[in-house]
Design an enzyme around this catalytic site. Structure first.
Site, PDB file in Angstrom:
ATOM      1  N   GLU A   1      63.562   8.017 -16.260  1.00 25.89           N
ATOM      2  CA  GLU A   1      63.087   7.916 -14.747  1.00 25.89           C
ATOM      3  C   GLU A   1      62.000   7.263 -14.667  1.00 25.89           C
ATOM      4  O   GLU A   1      61.678   6.968 -13.446  1.00 25.89           O
ATOM      5  CB  GLU A   1      63.204   9.447 -14.075  1.00 25.89           C
ATOM      6  CG  GLU A   1      61.995  10.500 -14.816  1.00 25.89           C
ATOM      7  CD  GLU A   1      62.397  10.980 -16.149  1.00 25.89           C
ATOM      8  OE1 GLU A   1      63.375  10.433 -16.874  1.00 25.89           O
ATOM      9  OE2 GLU A   1      61.761  11.845 -16.556  1.00 25.89           O
TER      10      GLU A   1
ATOM     11  N   LYS B   1      59.200  10.947   1.426  1.00 23.88           N
ATOM     12  CA  LYS B   1      58.655  10.170   2.330  1.00 23.88           C
ATOM     13  C   LYS B   1      59.374   8.883   2.695  1.00 23.88           C
ATOM     14  O   LYS B   1      59.425   8.435   3.799  1.00 23.88           O
ATOM     15  CB  LYS B   1      57.118  10.197   1.940  1.00 23.88           C
ATOM     16  CG  LYS B   1      56.132   9.360   2.933  1.00 23.88           C
ATOM     17  CD  LYS B   1      55.581  10.640   3.865  1.00 23.88           C
ATOM     18  CE  LYS B   1      54.791  10.087   4.860  1.00 23.88           C
ATOM     19  NZ  LYS B   1      54.198  11.099   5.653  1.00 23.88           N
TER      20      LYS B   1
ATOM     21  N   ASP C   1      56.253  11.546  10.450  1.00 24.34           N
ATOM     22  CA  ASP C   1      56.836  12.764  10.302  1.00 24.34           C
ATOM     23  C   ASP C   1      57.341  13.478  11.638  1.00 24.34           C
ATOM     24  O   ASP C   1      58.371  13.508  11.688  1.00 24.34           O
ATOM     25  CB  ASP C   1      56.404  13.777   9.080  1.00 24.34           C
ATOM     26  CG  ASP C   1      56.149  13.114   7.799  1.00 24.34           C
ATOM     27  OD1 ASP C   1      56.527  11.952   7.464  1.00 24.34           O
ATOM     28  OD2 ASP C   1      55.319  13.605   7.190  1.00 24.34           O
TER      29      ASP C   1
ATOM     30  N   CYS D   1      64.359  14.815 -22.648  1.00 24.90           N
ATOM     31  CA  CYS D   1      63.314  15.405 -23.491  1.00 24.90           C
ATOM     32  C   CYS D   1      63.419  16.724 -23.524  1.00 24.90           C
ATOM     33  O   CYS D   1      64.326  17.157 -24.380  1.00 24.90           O
ATOM     34  CB  CYS D   1      62.008  15.033 -22.663  1.00 24.90           C
ATOM     35  SG  CYS D   1      60.716  15.166 -23.434  1.00 24.90           S
ATOM     36  N   TYR D   2      62.703  17.630 -23.032  1.00 25.76           N
ATOM     37  CA  TYR D   2      63.027  19.011 -23.240  1.00 25.76           C
ATOM     38  C   TYR D   2      64.449  19.543 -23.054  1.00 25.76           C
ATOM     39  O   TYR D   2      65.028  20.536 -23.664  1.00 25.76           O
ATOM     40  CB  TYR D   2      62.141  20.136 -22.249  1.00 25.76           C
ATOM     41  CG  TYR D   2      62.017  21.660 -22.578  1.00 25.76           C
ATOM     42  CD1 TYR D   2      61.230  22.197 -23.516  1.00 25.76           C
ATOM     43  CD2 TYR D   2      63.186  22.286 -22.050  1.00 25.76           C
ATOM     44  CE1 TYR D   2      61.538  23.446 -23.576  1.00 25.76           C
ATOM     45  CE2 TYR D   2      63.323  23.642 -22.201  1.00 25.76           C
ATOM     46  CZ  TYR D   2      62.471  24.199 -23.181  1.00 25.76           C
ATOM     47  OH  TYR D   2      62.578  25.532 -23.186  1.00 25.76           O
TER      48      TYR D   2
ATOM     49  N   GLY E   1      60.139  19.223 -19.657  1.00 29.28           N
ATOM     50  CA  GLY E   1      59.210  20.394 -19.499  1.00 29.28           C
ATOM     51  C   GLY E   1      58.058  20.630 -20.484  1.00 29.28           C
ATOM     52  O   GLY E   1      58.158  20.128 -21.432  1.00 29.28           O
TER      53      GLY E   1
ATOM     54  N   HIS F   1      62.241   9.084 -21.305  1.00 30.73           N
ATOM     55  CA  HIS F   1      62.432   9.393 -19.812  1.00 30.73           C
ATOM     56  C   HIS F   1      62.768   8.040 -19.301  1.00 30.73           C
ATOM     57  O   HIS F   1      62.154   7.217 -18.921  1.00 30.73           O
ATOM     58  CB  HIS F   1      60.939   9.568 -19.389  1.00 30.73           C
ATOM     59  CG  HIS F   1      60.396  10.889 -19.650  1.00 30.73           C
ATOM     60  ND1 HIS F   1      60.918  12.058 -19.212  1.00 30.73           N
ATOM     61  CD2 HIS F   1      59.742  11.337 -21.060  1.00 30.73           C
ATOM     62  CE1 HIS F   1      60.412  13.148 -19.802  1.00 30.73           C
ATOM     63  NE2 HIS F   1      59.537  12.755 -20.991  1.00 30.73           N
TER      64      HIS F   1
END
Ligand code: XMP
Length: 518
Positions: free
Chosen positions: A177, A374, A233, A86-87, A59, A175
């Site tokens: 990710e 998506k 969609d 992280c945060y 964050g 990170h």
């Protein structure tokens, strides 16, 4: 609608990081269901979600700031496995009795990471060699809390990772990710499968199976109406609902006259052939075109088209007796956008799509894709046996070709653009580029230039080609198409579309340009 029924669920508590969505996607890619909730959630609400593990996101705030965001104190007492990123790690360090020093400067970008200790998070990773990781932080942990050991460092930070295996609490300053972290995927998988010991039961097949039970329970014997646009969609929403409730679903396809040549027909044909849908086709071209007459301003065009759509849709829906639900193709990023923790640096994105329908119609909403990203919607489409031309269809804006005709939309200009656009589409298909680019289309400019055809001087409009690469439409760059592909498109447009004598290729990136010209 209720949540998906899966065995293990990882809850990501969001402190406002730009990477929070990415954490959720990585976890789901590993086959474990994950959801994002704001860090302000109460412990009771969190427990009601039934998490088997928690991830605390990064964050923009500093834990050293007295107003920085924190968690309900009871959450850390639940005994759940926790990964703080992280945060998230700095928050854990400070809360559990360690110390964090405020930033003197920021560390941003790729760093060399050295891992140590026999942390379960490092299982299968060679800890004697360093690897690349992605950092983006100011503050850093100076002293780890009691019970924790340091399990990783970099040149700039002594505590790049910390672990308390007994409590199953882990922290990473970098990170995992982000794809630039070489061992990131393995670290996330280790958290899921070694520490949480989650089962990988999140698949699109199980998602579809769950919906087939949940949708009939929700809808019972009532009728559902769904706007079918031809995009992936709404097509998947219709196919899922049709599979679950059959003829209780009524799809309304509004032809606003601003669609690509033959596009609406193709989708409708496919759905009718394969699903035997209750399809209400509304031909409203004249209404839309007459209201657009004389209008040049793009936002004005959008407003007219949006309002006219709602009006036409409502009129059609009113003809169907017993309608209680409106089905919509809301996706998880829309949900995250509305619930996520907004720090001071939050950017509010503007939404493109037509709003106002549910409020005006007083219908209950059914949003079967609410939990999906998506790429997962595309996997559901594959699961339902849909062909590539539907699964990988390029995004198409709600206001259609109206925002690709710069200036006034007239039947003649619409016809020119539809024919030019059809050539772009068929050439991209024929050369295999359609599935490699994000979006490709033609734009009709309100500008005439001089040309020569045979012995005659011409003075006719210009068509611009907009063909871009992108991952999510937030940023984009022009596709580096081979010269012969561009030449093929240009030659065909100039030869075959009467009224166009020049074709140009748009080589601007987004930002600062946008994908659409209006
Ligand atoms: P821009 O032009 O903002 O486009 O870079 C980003 C993506 O959004 C699509 N787009 C729209 N979609 N209604 C829509 O449903 C709109 O008014 C609209 N404007 C742009 C665009 O095609 C691209 O995929």
């Amino acid at each position: 609608m209720s949540n998906v029924s899966i065995a293990d669920k990882i809850i990501i508590l969001d402190f406002g990081s730009q990477y929070t969505q990415l954490i959720a996607r990585r976890i789901r890619e590993a086959g474990v269901y994950s959801e994002i909730h704001p860090c302000t959630i109460t412990c009771a609400d969190l427990q009601a979600l039934g998490p088997t593990g928690l991830v605390l996101s990064g964050g923009p705030a500093s834990v050293c700031d007295p107003d920085s965001p924190g968690l309900d104190q009871d959450i850390l007492k639940l005994g759940l496995p926790i990964l703080g990123i992280c945060y998230g790690m700095q928050y854990l360090a400070r809360k559990l009795g360690g110390t964090v020093t405020p930033a003197t400067d920021r560390e941003y970008g790729r760093v060399q990471l050295s891992l140590s200790g026999d942390s379960l998070l490092w299982k299968g990773i060679q800890t004697d060699a360093s690897s690349q990781a992605w950092m983006s932080h100011g503050d850093k942990v100076l002293l780890v809390p009691p019970g924790f050991t340091i399990t990783g460092c970099t040149d700039q930070v002594e505590v790049a990772a910390m672990a308390n295996p007994h409590k199953k609490i882990y922290g990473l300053q970098f990170h995992p990710e982000v794809s630039h972290t070489e061992e990131g995927t393995r670290i996330i998988r280790n958290f899921l499968f070694e520490i949480v010991q989650a089962r990988a039961d999140w698949s699109m097949a199980s998602f579809v199976d769950d919906l087939m039970i949940q949708l009939p329970e929700l809808i019972k014997d009532q009728q559902v109406v769904c706007g079918l646009s031809g995009g992936i969609d709404s097509t998947v929403v219709s196919a899922l609902l049709h599979k679950a409730i059959g003829k209780q679903l009524h799809c309304i396809f509004v032809d606003n006259g601003l669609l690509r040549k033959d596009e609406g027909k193709e989708v409708v044909q496919y759905l009718q052939d394969h699903f035997d849908l209750n399809l209400h086709f509304v031909q409203a071209r004249e209404t839309f075109l007459s209201r657009l007459q004389g209008v040049e301003d793009p936002e004005e065009k959008r407003k007219i088209i949006g309002n006219t759509f709602i009006e036409v849709f409502e009129q059609e829906a009113a003809k169907i007796p017993g309608v209680a639900f409106l089905a919509q193709g809301t996706l998880y990023p829309d949900v995250i956008e509305s619930i996520s923790f907004k720090g001071p640096s939050a950017v509010i994105k503007s939404h493109h799509n037509v709003g106002g329908l549910p409020e005006k119609m007083k219908l209950k909403l059914v949003e079967p894709l609410r939990e999906l990203f998506k790429d997962e919607v595309r996997k559901v489409a594959v699961e339902l046996g849909m062909p590539d031309f539907l699964v990988w269809r390029h995004p198409f804006p709600g206001p259609g070709l109206a925002i690709r005709i710069i200036g006034e939309v007239t039947p003649k200009r619409l016809d020119i653009l539809q024919r030019a656009d059809k050539i772009v589409h068929s050439e991209l298909m024929a050369t295999g580029w359609y599935y490699k680019v994000w979006q490709g289309f033609a734009v009709l400019l309100p500008l005439k230039t001089v040309g020569v055809m045979g012995d005659e001087r011409t003075y006719e409009p210009v068509v611009a080609l907009r063909i871009v690469d992108s991952k999510d439409a937030m940023t984009a760059d022009w596709s580096r198409l081979p010269g012969e592909v561009l030449a093929g498109i240009s030659n065909r447009i100039i030869n075959e579309v009467k009224g166009v004598n020049r074709v140009v290729f748009d080589i601007s990136s987004k930002p600062p340009s946008t994908i659409e010209w209006e």
